[in-house]
Scaffold this motif. Structure first.
Motif, mmCIF file in Angstrom:
data_model
loop_
_atom_site.group_PDB
_atom_site.id
_atom_site.type_symbol
_atom_site.label_atom_id
_atom_site.label_comp_id
_atom_site.label_asym_id
_atom_site.label_seq_id
_atom_site.Cartn_x
_atom_site.Cartn_y
_atom_site.Cartn_z
ATOM 1 N N GLY A 63 0.817 -1.210 0.000
ATOM 2 C CA GLY A 63 0.000 0.000 0.000
ATOM 3 C C GLY A 63 0.849 1.259 0.000
ATOM 4 O O GLY A 63 0.585 2.215 -0.743
ATOM 5 N N PRO B 129 -4.777 3.370 -2.948
ATOM 6 C CA PRO B 129 -3.828 2.582 -2.144
ATOM 7 C C PRO B 129 -4.380 2.331 -0.745
ATOM 8 O O PRO B 129 -5.027 3.195 -0.154
ATOM 9 N N ASP B 130 -4.116 1.151 -0.229
ATOM 10 C CA ASP B 130 -4.629 0.761 1.079
ATOM 11 C C ASP B 130 -3.684 1.260 2.173
ATOM 12 O O ASP B 130 -2.895 0.515 2.757
#
Length: 495
Positions: free
Chosen positions: A95, A215-216
């Motif tokens: 991420g 994005p995580d």
């Protein structure tokens, strides 16, 4: 001119000339085949799944074909970018890596808009030659692991592939020799059931297209401070490699490219790649050489098709592509390395005529790149070395000569050359303050003042004469020198 004629004039060459269309399509296919093992290898360096590297190569190539400033140049996932972001992925996860790619793209757009591409004018030819030669060496070196601890049939396959690449273009250029070489060696290994390393051994190919997403990561200041250093390094490395590659292609094709547009385009491509979960990238010099120098491509179509074919080959023809022997692709890359190297630069006649400083700059550039496997490091060190060599050389051109004045009370010093920090520092000791006449004239009609150091030196000379009750007059200043001297004289020392 009729509207129809004007419209025809605006159409790309590949729409109006079937020969150009064929060249671009075949070039795109060859590059796509060569991209697969490279993208997988760079994914391994970055510590991500091979599909991420392949997705990055797809999105980078397709986007840059539209927004980039250099036609026919290939951008995809690269080793330089992989090396920069690998520690981030290792310490904080995928991420954060994806978020860094997006931020790097934003920084590249900003740097491009600020005119960072104009700095290319300060990269001397000796650095460019060193860049090209070190690139060729790196391309060759990256193929060596593919030839270690492998079954013996790899070596005759490699020899056969090289023979096809060398001799086929002498017979016909209707089809690119790399494509023929890959097809023939694949058919031979599959038909004869020869067990050798293949593309499939590098990793599993993707079976579907990438999908966009965020994005995580936590959207916080802590995340920004974590990814910012990596993003900035990636932005600089990516821009430097891309702009250097664009300049190289300019020279090969004798055409001009938009460096500012290319800088911004690289940023846009990385932003898009990040939102599709990719590892980012920049211009790929090896694949660009395959496209431009080996296959003869000259338009954006080949770049677009390289990315499009890459996904088609992975998703639709994955089982077939997996059977391509690595020996075929190694042969192509070895030929690319030999074609890329500037052999003329190391010819005895060339070295005998080149100044020692120029040779040193080239050698330092090559040594730095080969030692670090980072083209940006070599370019920076080479450029700094070139500046030092230049400053040392120009500094010796400054000279001071005493000539008779119009009367016994006047002495004239004629100063020649460029006055800057390297040459002006020795200027103070060139005057005889104790025994000179009461009036000293410093004639600068054959000199030029470049910086504040020179103005401060002239002020120091005047002060030394004044301490002995003598006067100094500076004459012959050209307009820029007079302007700089007028603004800074008397302002550079503490009251």
């Amino acid at each position: 001119m009729s509207p129809a004629a004007r419209l025809r004039g605006l159409r790309p060459d590949w729409l109006s000339d079937p020969r150009v269309w064929r060249t671009e399509v075949l070039a795109g296919l060859v590059v796509a085949l060569a991209l697969i093992p490279e993208a997988i290898s760079f994914s391994i360096i970055a510590g991500v799944d091979p599909a991420i590297g392949l997705f990055s190569s797809f999105t980078m190539a397709v986007v840059i074909s539209v927004v980039g400033g250099r036609r026919a140049m290939i951008s995809a996932a690269t080793g330089a970018v992989a090396l920069v972001i690998a520690p981030l992925n290792r310490e904080h996860g995928l991420g954060h890596l994806i978020a860094a790619v997006i931020l790097a793209g934003v920084l590249q757009v900003a740097l491009g808009a600020l005119g960072v591409a104009k700095l290319m004018r300060f990269i001397p030819r000796s650095v460019m030659v060193g860049f090209v030669n070190s690139l060729a060496i790196l391309i060759f070196m990256t193929q060596i692991p593919e030839l270690r601890d492998v079954p013996w049939p790899v070596y005759p396959l490699l020899a056969g592939g090289l023979a096809l690449l060398v001799f086929l273009p002498r017979i016909t250029t209707a089809v690119p020799a790399p494509l023929v070489s890959i097809a023939v060696l694949t058919a031979l290994t599959v038909g004869a059931a020869i067990a050798v390393p293949t593309v499939g051994d590098k990793g599993a190919l993707p079976t579907s297209l990438p999908v966009p997403g965020l994005p995580d990561v936590p959207f916080s200041l802590d995340t920004l401070t974590t990814i910012a250093p990596y993003a900035f390094a990636m932005a600089l490395v990516g821009l430097m490699e891309s702009l250097m590659t664009a300049k190289l292609v300019d020279d090969i094709t004798d055409t001009h490219s938009g460096k500012t547009r290319e800088s911004i385009g690289q940023g846009i491509a990385n932003i898009v790649t990040g939102f599709f979960g990719g590892m980012g990238g920049c211009a790929m010099i090896g694949q660009t050489m395959i496209n431009v120098k080996v296959s003869g491509a000259r338009t954006r179509l080949s770049t677009f098709l390289a990315g499009a074919f890459l996904m088609v080959l992975c998703i639709v023809f994955g089982p077939v592509v997996s059977e391509i022997p690595m020996a075929a692709l190694v042969a192509v890359m070895i030929m690319v390395s030999f074609a890329t190297f500037d052999w003329h630069s190391i010819a005895p006649k060339t070295l005998a005529r080149m100044p020692a400083g120029e040779i040193a700059v080239m050698v330092i550039t090559v040594a730095a790149v080969v030692a670090t496997h980072n083209l940006a490091v070599g370019v920076v060190l080479g450029s700094v070395t070139a500046m030092v060599v230049f400053a040392k050389r120009v500094a010796h051109l400054a000279d001071v000569t005493a000539v008779a004045g119009p009367d016994d009370d006047t002495l004239v010093y004629r100063v020649t050359g460029a006055l800057f920090f390297a040459s002006s520092n020795d200027l103070v000791g060139r005057f005889d303050y104790a025994t000179d006449a009461s009036r000293v004239v410093i004639d600068l009609s054959a000199a030029h003042i470049w910086d504040a150091s020179s103005v401060a030196t002239l002020d120091a000379i005047g002060t030394k004469y004044a301490q002995r009750g003598k006067t100094v007059e500076i004459t012959g200043l050209n307009v820029p020198s007079a302007d700089l001297h007028g603004r800074l004289s008397g302002q550079l020392t503490r009251p």
